[in-house]
Design a protein around this motif. Sequence first.
Motif, PDB file in Angstrom:
ATOM      1  N   ALA A   1       0.811  -1.223   0.000  1.00  0.00           N
ATOM      2  CA  ALA A   1       0.000   0.000   0.000  1.00  0.00           C
ATOM      3  C   ALA A   1       0.840   1.266   0.000  1.00  0.00           C
ATOM      4  O   ALA A   1       0.335   2.361  -0.269  1.00  0.00           O
ATOM      5  CB  ALA A   1      -0.931   0.002   1.217  1.00  0.00           C
ATOM      6  N   ILE A   2       2.149   1.134   0.280  1.00  0.00           N
ATOM      7  CA  ILE A   2       3.020   2.303   0.347  1.00  0.00           C
ATOM      8  C   ILE A   2       3.135   2.983  -1.025  1.00  0.00           C
ATOM      9  O   ILE A   2       3.321   4.194  -1.110  1.00  0.00           O
ATOM     10  CB  ILE A   2       4.415   1.901   0.869  1.00  0.00           C
ATOM     11  N   GLU A   3       3.023   2.216  -2.090  1.00  0.00           N
ATOM     12  CA  GLU A   3       3.083   2.802  -3.435  1.00  0.00           C
ATOM     13  C   GLU A   3       2.028   3.890  -3.598  1.00  0.00           C
ATOM     14  O   GLU A   3       2.317   5.012  -4.024  1.00  0.00           O
ATOM     15  CB  GLU A   3       2.887   1.708  -4.483  1.00  0.00           C
ATOM     16  N   GLU A   4       0.796   3.568  -3.253  1.00  0.00           N
ATOM     17  CA  GLU A   4      -0.274   4.557  -3.371  1.00  0.00           C
ATOM     18  C   GLU A   4      -0.112   5.670  -2.348  1.00  0.00           C
ATOM     19  O   GLU A   4      -0.456   6.823  -2.607  1.00  0.00           O
ATOM     20  CB  GLU A   4      -1.637   3.899  -3.212  1.00  0.00           C
ATOM     21  N   ALA A   5       0.409   5.344  -1.171  1.00  0.00           N
ATOM     22  CA  ALA A   5       0.612   6.359  -0.139  1.00  0.00           C
ATOM     23  C   ALA A   5       1.570   7.439  -0.638  1.00  0.00           C
ATOM     24  O   ALA A   5       1.326   8.641  -0.445  1.00  0.00           O
ATOM     25  CB  ALA A   5       1.161   5.715   1.128  1.00  0.00           C
ATOM     26  N   LEU A   6       2.657   7.037  -1.285  1.00  0.00           N
ATOM     27  CA  LEU A   6       3.613   8.010  -1.824  1.00  0.00           C
ATOM     28  C   LEU A   6       2.972   8.863  -2.912  1.00  0.00           C
ATOM     29  O   LEU A   6       3.210  10.077  -3.005  1.00  0.00           O
ATOM     30  CB  LEU A   6       4.837   7.282  -2.377  1.00  0.00           C
ATOM     31  N   TYR A   7       2.168   8.222  -3.729  1.00  0.00           N
ATOM     32  CA  TYR A   7       1.457   8.960  -4.773  1.00  0.00           C
ATOM     33  C   TYR A   7       0.521   9.996  -4.164  1.00  0.00           C
ATOM     34  O   TYR A   7       0.483  11.160  -4.600  1.00  0.00           O
ATOM     35  CB  TYR A   7       0.669   7.960  -5.631  1.00  0.00           C
ATOM     36  N   LEU A   8      -0.209   9.603  -3.145  1.00  0.00           N
ATOM     37  CA  LEU A   8      -1.124  10.530  -2.483  1.00  0.00           C
ATOM     38  C   LEU A   8      -0.369  11.684  -1.820  1.00  0.00           C
ATOM     39  O   LEU A   8      -0.838  12.833  -1.831  1.00  0.00           O
ATOM     40  CB  LEU A   8      -1.955   9.794  -1.435  1.00  0.00           C
ATOM     41  N   MET A   9       0.779  11.382  -1.252  1.00  0.00           N
ATOM     42  CA  MET A   9       1.583  12.443  -0.657  1.00  0.00           C
ATOM     43  C   MET A   9       1.980  13.469  -1.717  1.00  0.00           C
ATOM     44  O   MET A   9       1.852  14.689  -1.512  1.00  0.00           O
ATOM     45  CB  MET A   9       2.837  11.849   0.000  1.00  0.00           C
ATOM     46  N   SER A  10       2.452  12.969  -2.849  1.00  0.00           N
ATOM     47  CA  SER A  10       2.871  13.877  -3.922  1.00  0.00           C
ATOM     48  C   SER A  10       1.705  14.724  -4.415  1.00  0.00           C
ATOM     49  O   SER A  10       1.824  15.942  -4.582  1.00  0.00           O
ATOM     50  CB  SER A  10       3.469  13.061  -5.080  1.00  0.00           C
ATOM     51  N   ARG A  11       0.566  14.087  -4.643  1.00  0.00           N
ATOM     52  CA  ARG A  11      -0.615  14.820  -5.133  1.00  0.00           C
ATOM     53  C   ARG A  11      -1.085  15.859  -4.113  1.00  0.00           C
ATOM     54  O   ARG A  11      -1.434  16.989  -4.459  1.00  0.00           O
ATOM     55  CB  ARG A  11      -1.755  13.846  -5.413  1.00  0.00           C
ATOM     56  N   SER A  12      -1.101  15.460  -2.844  1.00  0.00           N
ATOM     57  CA  SER A  12      -1.583  16.357  -1.797  1.00  0.00           C
ATOM     58  C   SER A  12      -0.657  17.555  -1.627  1.00  0.00           C
ATOM     59  O   SER A  12      -1.105  18.704  -1.509  1.00  0.00           O
ATOM     60  CB  SER A  12      -1.714  15.606  -0.465  1.00  0.00           C
ATOM     61  N   TYR A  13       0.662  17.308  -1.627  1.00  0.00           N
ATOM     62  CA  TYR A  13       1.613  18.404  -1.498  1.00  0.00           C
ATOM     63  C   TYR A  13       1.521  19.348  -2.697  1.00  0.00           C
ATOM     64  O   TYR A  13       1.667  20.570  -2.558  1.00  0.00           O
ATOM     65  CB  TYR A  13       3.034  17.868  -1.375  1.00  0.00           C
ATOM     66  N   ASP A  14       1.249  18.769  -3.849  1.00  0.00           N
ATOM     67  CA  ASP A  14       1.094  19.604  -5.040  1.00  0.00           C
ATOM     68  C   ASP A  14      -0.107  20.532  -4.890  1.00  0.00           C
ATOM     69  O   ASP A  14      -0.026  21.725  -5.207  1.00  0.00           O
ATOM     70  CB  ASP A  14       0.929  18.717  -6.282  1.00  0.00           C
ATOM     71  N   ARG A  15      -1.210  20.018  -4.402  1.00  0.00           N
ATOM     72  CA  ARG A  15      -2.416  20.826  -4.193  1.00  0.00           C
ATOM     73  C   ARG A  15      -2.183  21.913  -3.152  1.00  0.00           C
ATOM     74  O   ARG A  15      -2.791  22.980  -3.213  1.00  0.00           O
ATOM     75  CB  ARG A  15      -3.573  19.935  -3.753  1.00  0.00           C
ATOM     76  N   LEU A  16      -1.293  21.633  -2.212  1.00  0.00           N
ATOM     77  CA  LEU A  16      -0.995  22.610  -1.157  1.00  0.00           C
ATOM     78  C   LEU A  16       0.072  23.611  -1.582  1.00  0.00           C
ATOM     79  O   LEU A  16       0.381  24.551  -0.837  1.00  0.00           O
ATOM     80  CB  LEU A  16      -0.529  21.879   0.107  1.00  0.00           C
ATOM     81  N   GLY A  17       0.652  23.403  -2.773  1.00  0.00           N
ATOM     82  CA  GLY A  17       1.703  24.306  -3.246  1.00  0.00           C
ATOM     83  C   GLY A  17       3.048  24.052  -2.598  1.00  0.00           C
ATOM     84  O   GLY A  17       3.950  24.903  -2.662  1.00  0.00           O
ATOM     85  N   LEU A  18       3.226  22.896  -1.981  1.00  0.00           N
ATOM     86  CA  LEU A  18       4.479  22.544  -1.320  1.00  0.00           C
ATOM     87  C   LEU A  18       5.335  21.738  -2.299  1.00  0.00           C
ATOM     88  O   LEU A  18       5.407  20.512  -2.240  1.00  0.00           O
ATOM     89  CB  LEU A  18       4.195  21.751  -0.041  1.00  0.00           C
ATOM     90  N   THR A  19       5.962  22.443  -3.215  1.00  0.00           N
ATOM     91  CA  THR A  19       6.635  21.792  -4.344  1.00  0.00           C
ATOM     92  C   THR A  19       7.830  20.935  -3.924  1.00  0.00           C
ATOM     93  O   THR A  19       8.076  19.877  -4.525  1.00  0.00           O
ATOM     94  CB  THR A  19       7.092  22.835  -5.366  1.00  0.00           C
ATOM     95  N   GLN A  20       8.587  21.376  -2.923  1.00  0.00           N
ATOM     96  CA  GLN A  20       9.740  20.595  -2.503  1.00  0.00           C
ATOM     97  C   GLN A  20       9.306  19.250  -1.918  1.00  0.00           C
ATOM     98  O   GLN A  20       9.876  18.194  -2.240  1.00  0.00           O
ATOM     99  CB  GLN A  20      10.561  21.378  -1.467  1.00  0.00           C
TER     100      GLN A  20
END
Length: 268
Positions: free
Chosen positions: A215-234
Amino acid sequence: MPKKTVRGAAWGAAVVAVTLVAGCSSTPKDETAGMSTEKLYAEAKDEAAVGNYERAAKFYERLEGRAAGTLLSQQAQLELAYVYYRSNEKAQALATIDRFIKLHPSSPALDYALYLRGIINFNDNLGLFGNLARQDLSERDQQASKDAFQSFKQLVEQFPASTYAPDARLRMNYIVNALAAYEVHVARYYYRRGAYLAAANRAQQAVLDYQQSPAIEEALYLMSRSYDRLGLTQLRDDAERVLKTSFPDSGYLKGGVAKKDEPWWKLW
């Protein structure tokens, strides 16, 4: 006048006597009275064997008291916990098995006691994802699964050669994967509702706690998507880099994990 009073007193005494007799006759008879401990155990086993767990529990309860201080009493305690469990009396089953573990820490049956405690909690949560669509995932309590994991972990650490250890290890792996998947389900739930910070935090928790789970594969994807929506590019780029390193063939990488204008309903 005194004669009438005596008659009244006699009548009252007779009524009381009749009432007491009636009361005594209505007292349930103890069917185990006069049974030897061996007979009690045999009756309990027979009732449990045909699925009469409530009746079996009564025999085991009597046996535990009458055989107090013997190995038979310990056996009765273990089997009582089991019949409570089969009767869906989880609280009583756990209380009984916990009492056994506390009172008999050096028992040769301790490995089974730990296994049974794990099974009781494990089966309490088999429907982990059975009703996801009908409830708020953030309100689900996974304590039963965590308690089961701890019991199985104690078993395999203390008794690695136990008959029950192989199955305990399999169940531990299942629990880890189930708990990780649960965290990801919650993260997805938050993401779909626009709670991106909550989604990122929950996905990150899954990555930290369950590093070997699929499940970690999707978790990393969700982290990336969520940070992108928050404008946290790094943070977005960090999550994407870990995803690419850990899962180079991931389907989530197609088209770029940070495709900003992609609507959430196309993510899954």
